[in-house]
Design an enzyme around this catalytic site. Structure first.
Site, short mmCIF file in Angstrom:
data_model
loop_
_atom_site.label_atom_id
_atom_site.label_comp_id
_atom_site.label_asym_id
_atom_site.label_seq_id
_atom_site.Cartn_x
_atom_site.Cartn_y
_atom_site.Cartn_z
CE LYS A 85 -3.77 2.11 2.71
NZ LYS A 85 -4.63 1.97 3.91
CB SER A 168 -7.94 3.86 2.89
OG SER A 168 -7.13 3.20 3.87
CB SER A 192 -8.30 0.90 5.66
OG SER A 192 -9.06 2.07 5.52
N1 GLN Z 1 -13.20 4.31 6.39
C1 GLN Z 1 -12.51 4.77 7.55
C2 GLN Z 1 -12.09 6.20 7.36
O1 GLN Z 1 -12.42 6.76 6.38
C3 GLN Z 1 -11.33 3.88 7.86
C4 GLN Z 1 -10.11 4.20 7.11
C5 GLN Z 1 -8.93 3.38 7.51
O2 GLN Z 1 -9.07 2.36 8.19
N2 GLN Z 1 -7.76 3.85 7.13
O3 GLN Z 1 -11.46 6.79 8.16
#
Ligand code: GLN
Length: 501
Positions: A85, A168, A192
């Site tokens: 990532k 994400s 994420s």
């Molecule tokens: N969807 C969540 C957010 O927008 C989690 C994102 C994540 O785990 N990096 O913050």
């Protein structure tokens, strides 16, 4: 290799590839070439999963891996291609964290997770798309054009390219699902790893907070951020996790003083008598019926393997949304203050003075969602609001963690949906709140710092994959992987390929 001879190389997972490499049935260079060719083939590049590829670097790593295999010094992942990532900093590839703010940035060092996987012999295929600074649930918040693209486009779900891959870590999930990489790293702050894994039909695990070093992970919300593994199977995740976890006391003060563990050791343990807790709040009307039925079938399989299902309560589940969306932006507003045009990446071209340079750089460099969170975070931390919002959220966060401890008195593992629905259509969520609400089942474990994973359990509306979430108590990753592995021995959802990839 357990697969038939006709199985394509890219259908093999980490475990099988490591064995084939060790047995010299294939070389690391051949594998690297095969996956690089796949990732850059036009239909695959259209998915937008990769944001950086550098064949010279990858092939040099592969040649070094082949040399170690030849001279008997191979690591457990020697020659296995993986991709990271783009939130992990890397010396040999640019790091953008999905943001214009970091365009042109090159890290002078590798993130600990990247270094640990390299030390185990993994070969880096490239960097994977993500939501800007890991803020998002759909990967639509990326601000970086993918490899082979001249403009910024959302990452596409290989099961239906009109749909999001989740976020994400959407690039990671799409790449693994489309067999462009046998496995990938991801990070999970509020879901994420688990949510994109569920949306793309792969397996993903976020370990206990602190088990993997955060050193070199571009920070979003430091008390929540955690690295983990995304792959086809629980077995492959266990291999990756064994390599990437471990204490890092000199570089991450929140890394746990718990030695690295062989997460493959207990994969085959019996789950006879295992108590699986089903939180009433996770099986409410808010879960789509297609998701619910796939999970019900998987739970019945687990019962056949000897597990017992027990009803439990996680009464503050709904509160995890406001609590997370106060704490995460608060920490983000502080973490992102370092992007000021002086130290990293982007700097505005024309400015009157220093303050103007800061202002213009941040206005140009950050996307809308990041700005929204910086504003919310600054607000909830400001004088007069700190007690009302931030402190209150911290108190409820503790209660959410306590609720889990109460629940674990009557169960060993918790199961439920990862997300209320399957992956939605690109552009479907016009209001950011719709994304936030869909995080309801992943946020509680994140706030409590517990390990969680997503296991493919079937297909729902539009023939899209459904993931089941497993949550364990602190340091119970091996238990989660064991349950997932046993389930994957009697189901084959994790082996299914999206059509046409
Ligand atoms: N969807 C969540 C957010 O927008 C989690 C994102 C994540 O785990 N990096 O913050």
């Amino acid at each position: 290799m357990t697969q038939s001879p006709s199985t394509a190389l890219h259908d093999l997972g980490v475990h099988d590839l490591a064995q084939a490499l060790a047995a010299r049935q294939v070389s690391a260079v051949e594998l690297a070439r095969h996956f690089l060719d796949r990732a850059t083939a036009s239909t695959h590049a259209d998915l937008g999963a990769f944001v950086a590829i550098n064949p010279e670097v990858t092939l040099a790593q592969a040649r070094a891996a082949d040399a170690r295999i030849a001279n008997g010094t191979a690591g457990v992942l020697e020659g296995v291609p993986i991709a990271h990532k783009d939130i992990f900093v890397t010396q040999d590839f640019p790091t953008t964290a999905g943001s214009r703010m970091l365009s042109g940035y090159r890290s002078p060092f590798d993130a600990t997770v990247v270094a640990k996987l390299a030390a185990a012999g993994a070969v880096t295929l490239g960097k994977l798309n993500c939501d800007e600074f890991a803020m998002g649930s759909s990967n639509e918040n990326t601000a970086v054009p993918a490899v082979g693209h001249s403009v910024v486009e959302p990452v596409r779900n290989p099961w239906d390219t009109a749909r999001v891959p989740g976020g994400s870590s959407g690039g990671s999930a799409a790449a693994v699902a489309a067999r462009l990489s046998p496995a990938a790293t991801g990070t999970d702050t509020g879901g994420s790893i688990r949510q994109p894994a569920a949306f793309c039909g792969i397996t993903g695990i976020k370990p206990t907070y602190g088990r993997a070093s955060r050193y070199g992970m571009v920070a979003f919300a430091s008390s929540l951020d955690q690295a983990g593994a995304m792959a086809h199977s629980a077995h492959d995740c266990a291999l990756l996790l064994s390599a990437l976890c471990g204490p890092d006391p000199d570089r991450d003060s929140t890394s746990l003083d718990v030695p690295a563990q062989d997460f493959c050791a207990n994969l085959n343990d019996s789950i006879e008598g295992l108590r699986i807790g089903l939180p009433q709040e996770f099986f409410s009307d808010g879960v789509a019926s297609d998701v619910r039925s796939a999970i019900d079938v998987a739970l019945r399989e687990l019962e056949k393997l000897g597990a017992r299902l027990v009803p439990i309560r996680l009464p503050r589940t709904e509160l995890s949304i406001p609590v997370y969306y106060i704490i995460a932006p608060a920490e983000a507003s502080s973490n992102l203050s370092r992007f000021d045009g002086v130290k990293f990446g982007h700097r505005a071209r024309d400015y009157a003075d220093l303050a103007d340079m800061y202002r213009k750089t941040r206005a140009e460099g950050f996307g809308d969602e990041v700005k929204r969170r910086i504003m919310i975070g600054t607000y909830v931390l400001s004088h007069g609001y700190y007690d009302a919002y931030y402190l209150q959220a911290q108190k409820i966060r503790r209660m959410i963690a306590d609720d889990f401890q109460e629940a674990f008195k009557s169960c060993d593992v918790i199961a439920g949906p990862v997300a209320p629905t399957v992956a939605w259509k690109i552009g479907a969520h016009k209001d950011p709140l719709a994304d936030y609400l869909a995080d309801i089942f992943t946020l509680p474990a994140s706030l409590a710092g517990l390990p969680g994973m997503s296991v493919p359990v079937g297909f729902g509306a539009g023939n899209m994959p459904v993931g089941m979430q497993l949550i364990g108590n602190y340091l119970q990753e091996a238990r989660l992987l064991n349950v997932a592995h046993r389930l994957q021995q009697v189901t084959d959802f994790h082996l299914q390929n999206p059509q046409g990839v």
